[in-house]
Structures are given as structure tokens and as C-alpha cells.
Design a protein around this motif. Sequence first.
Motif, PDB file in Angstrom:
ATOM      1  N   GLY A  57      -1.627   2.071  12.802  1.00  0.00           N
ATOM      2  CA  GLY A  57      -1.142   2.800  11.633  1.00  0.00           C
ATOM      3  C   GLY A  57      -2.086   2.618  10.465  1.00  0.00           C
ATOM      4  O   GLY A  57      -2.996   1.794  10.495  1.00  0.00           O
ATOM      5  N   GLU A  89       1.799   1.383   6.352  1.00  0.00           N
ATOM      6  CA  GLU A  89       2.788   1.477   7.429  1.00  0.00           C
ATOM      7  C   GLU A  89       3.131   0.078   7.930  1.00  0.00           C
ATOM      8  O   GLU A  89       2.414  -0.886   7.679  1.00  0.00           O
ATOM      9  CB  GLU A  89       2.232   2.336   8.568  1.00  0.00           C
ATOM     10  N   ARG A  90       4.233  -0.011   8.634  1.00  0.00           N
ATOM     11  CA  ARG A  90       4.674  -1.302   9.165  1.00  0.00           C
ATOM     12  C   ARG A  90       4.168  -1.468  10.599  1.00  0.00           C
ATOM     13  O   ARG A  90       4.181  -0.535  11.377  1.00  0.00           O
ATOM     14  CB  ARG A  90       6.189  -1.406   9.130  1.00  0.00           C
TER      15      ARG A  90
END
Length: 195
Positions: free
Chosen positions: A171, A175-176
Motif C-alpha cells: 500500500g 494506508e494500514r
Amino acid sequence: MSVLDGDYLKADTHWDELLWVWEQTQAPKGCKVEIIDGIVTVTTLAATSHHRIAESIHRRLSGVIPEHWHIFQRLGTAVPARLGLYVPDLVVVPEMPARGHDTFVPAAVARLAVEITSKATARHDRTAKAAGYAEAGVPLYLLVDGLAPGGPTVTLYGEPKEGVYRLLQAGKFGERIRLPAPFGLELDTGSFHGA
């Protein structure tokens, strides 16, 4: 064992020779010395932004690993099969080997290696080190690549098989990224911006 005999180095193996050169290399303060694909390399110390990312990840990992596990910044990790001795930005090691070398550990004991790219290390972090950690069987490799061609990214590799990782998640910064068991940790990479 390696010994210097006049103008020649006597070593049992090419790996022993590389280790001897690595140990003898007097790099300027703040530089790191690694062996990558059989070549001893010296790179400059990373920018403070690099260290902020490492510290952020370190802090999050500290809250989820078992008490007897260790998180090290810049601990040498050896992959003799690939003629590599890497100094990852972070490495999680459950136990320090009882015997062995006093300046590095076998990469095979690591459970997670983290590399944060810099201009000097990006190419190696993306290729040689990914292959080396996979070859050693390090279960997870987290690549924080602020210099990726398409923009800053975070990539998690895992499930190494025959020296190759499977892409688990990727990502952009912000983002996680979820680190699976034994970590069970969700990293919010938003703080990596500007770092």
C-alpha cells in the motif's frame, strides 16, 4: 579460520574471507558496512526521517512481541548461502543464539526484518536483501520504500519458499498494513509521510 599471510589472506571459504574483510573495514562514524551478494559495501547514515520511521515501527512492535523477544536496530544478520551480511533497520529476534559470532546473528533466527530505503540502499533493499531474507527463511520482510517510482509504498512479504517471498500486502504511505501472527499488529503508515 582466516589469517593474513604477507600480502595474502588465507581463508577456509569465500564466506570466511568476506567476513574477515567485513570485520576489518573501518567505516567512518555513522556508516554501516554490509556484505551484499559477495561485495562488502559501505553506506552513509540515513536521514533523520529514516530514523523516525524506524522508531515508529519499533515502538509499535514493542507493544506486541513476547517479553523474551528482542527488537534491534542495525543488528547484523548473516545469510552465508547468498554471501550476504545485512544490517537491517529493524529486526525481531526471539532468542539470541547461545553460541556464534558476537557481531551478527544468522538471519534464520529472525522473525521479521524491516528495511527502510534510502538513496544508497533502495536497489539492494528491493532486490538482494528481499532474496536473502527469503533464502534464510525469515517469515516476514517489511519494506518501507519512500523512494518507490510510483510514490512512497510499504510492502509486506512473507511465506518464503525456495528463496522467494510471496507478496502479502502492499500500500501507499497512509494506508494500514497488517502484520500477521505472531505480531497481530496493524501499522498505520500515515505517520511515514514527511518522515
